[in-house]
Design an enzyme around this catalytic site. Structure first.
Site, PDB file in Angstrom:
ATOM      1  N   SER A 287       0.858  -1.188   0.000  1.00 35.89           N
ATOM      2  CA  SER A 287       0.000   0.000   0.000  1.00 35.89           C
ATOM      3  C   SER A 287       0.890   1.232   0.000  1.00 35.89           C
ATOM      4  O   SER A 287       2.015   1.198   0.532  1.00 35.89           O
ATOM      5  CB  SER A 287      -0.902   0.021   1.233  1.00 35.89           C
ATOM      6  OG  SER A 287      -1.534   1.284   1.382  1.00 35.89           O
TER       7      SER A 287
ATOM      8  N   TYR B 227      -1.490  -0.428  10.447  1.00 35.38           N
ATOM      9  CA  TYR B 227      -1.595  -0.738   9.023  1.00 35.38           C
ATOM     10  C   TYR B 227      -0.343  -0.282   8.278  1.00 35.38           C
ATOM     11  O   TYR B 227       0.231  -1.042   7.487  1.00 35.38           O
ATOM     12  CB  TYR B 227      -2.831  -0.057   8.446  1.00 35.38           C
ATOM     13  CG  TYR B 227      -3.092  -0.373   6.992  1.00 35.38           C
ATOM     14  CD1 TYR B 227      -3.583  -1.625   6.616  1.00 35.38           C
ATOM     15  CD2 TYR B 227      -2.855   0.570   5.997  1.00 35.38           C
ATOM     16  CE1 TYR B 227      -3.831  -1.917   5.288  1.00 35.38           C
ATOM     17  CE2 TYR B 227      -3.105   0.281   4.659  1.00 35.38           C
ATOM     18  CZ  TYR B 227      -3.598  -0.964   4.313  1.00 35.38           C
ATOM     19  OH  TYR B 227      -3.846  -1.259   2.987  1.00 35.38           O
TER      20      TYR B 227
END
Length: 248
Positions: free
Chosen positions: A136, A149
């Site tokens: 990501s 995350y």
């Protein structure tokens, strides 16, 4: 890249994984669609006889290895593995919840390692293959309310860089996929504005195109990716000043 005949995709029950699975299935590839939701995977299989549902929890290392090995053995080879499954939950150190941090790292990072434990030996044995690991753009920096995350995706990025170097002599091509915000059931849970939110079909196009190209990383949308990369190279006191303004 030669025609892809056999593919393994984790997180195929929904979102990016499902979209990618459908694309490769429509192209005629034999696809191992991995996930935890049996009904969602079986729904895909009813449409495509070349879909092979593989139901397992990727945080269970023995189960992940056994299920992936069984699939590869049944189809005979593995041209491409897209390790896409992941999880996200907002985290905030002001209300620190250890279990949330552990859970996200177990799924996003260690879950990927559990799958690699079967994928790498299979490709090493056949002398070729491509591994695409979905990270990501959040892995570039530490974003407020997303510490767990960001940490898990940063770990994946460093891992993928190392794998790319170490597996090249074995004729195994390793690629990093770094999406921004893509409209999926996972991002539907977010309660904040998501800049440059992308349709899942368009994101799948970018990923498939990136896998076929002779480059290591495919990051999109470009404006968001380059914006975060720029923040990452700023002096830390400048970045931290900006990050504090992001804190809700």
């Amino acid at each position: 890249m030669e025609k892809i005949k056999t593919v393994l995709i984790t997180g195929a029950s929904s979102g990016i994984g499902r979209s990618l699975s459908l694309r490769y299935l429509k192209q005629g590839a034999t696809v191992g669609i991995c996930g935890r939701r049996t009904e969602a995977l079986e729904e895909i299989r009813t449409q495509f006889p070349n879909a092979h549902p593989i139901v397992f929890d990727m945080t269970n290392k023995a189960e992940a290895k056994k299920c992936i090995e069984r699939f590869v053995s049944s189809v005979g080879s593995l041209d491409l593995a897209i390790l896409n499954a992941g999880n996200h939950k907002p985290t905030d150190a002001r209300d620190f919840d250890l279990e949330s941090y552990i859970s996200i790292m177990e799924t996003n990072y260690f879950g990927t390692l559990n799958c690699l434990d079967a994928v790498i030996p299979a490709m090493k044995k056949q002398g070729r293959g491509t591994i695409a690991i979905v990270g990501s753009v959040a892995g570039y920096i530490g974003l407020p309310q997303a510490g767990a995350y960001c940490a898990s995706k940063a770990a994946l990025m460093r891992l993928t860089e190392t794998l790319c170097v170490e597996l090249e002599p074995l004729n195994i091509d390793v690629k990093l996929i770094s999406p921004g915000f893509v409209k999926t059931p996972l991002t539907d849970k977010n309660d904040f504005d998501m800049p440059l939110l992308m349709d899942v079909k368009k994101a799948s196009d970018r990923i498939i195109n990136g896998i076929t190209q002779n480059r290591f990383e495919t990051a999109f949308p470009r404006r968001l990716a380059w914006g975060l990369k720029t923040l990452a190279i700023l002096p830390k006191f400048v970045f931290l000043h900006i990050a504090k303004k992001m804190l809700r």
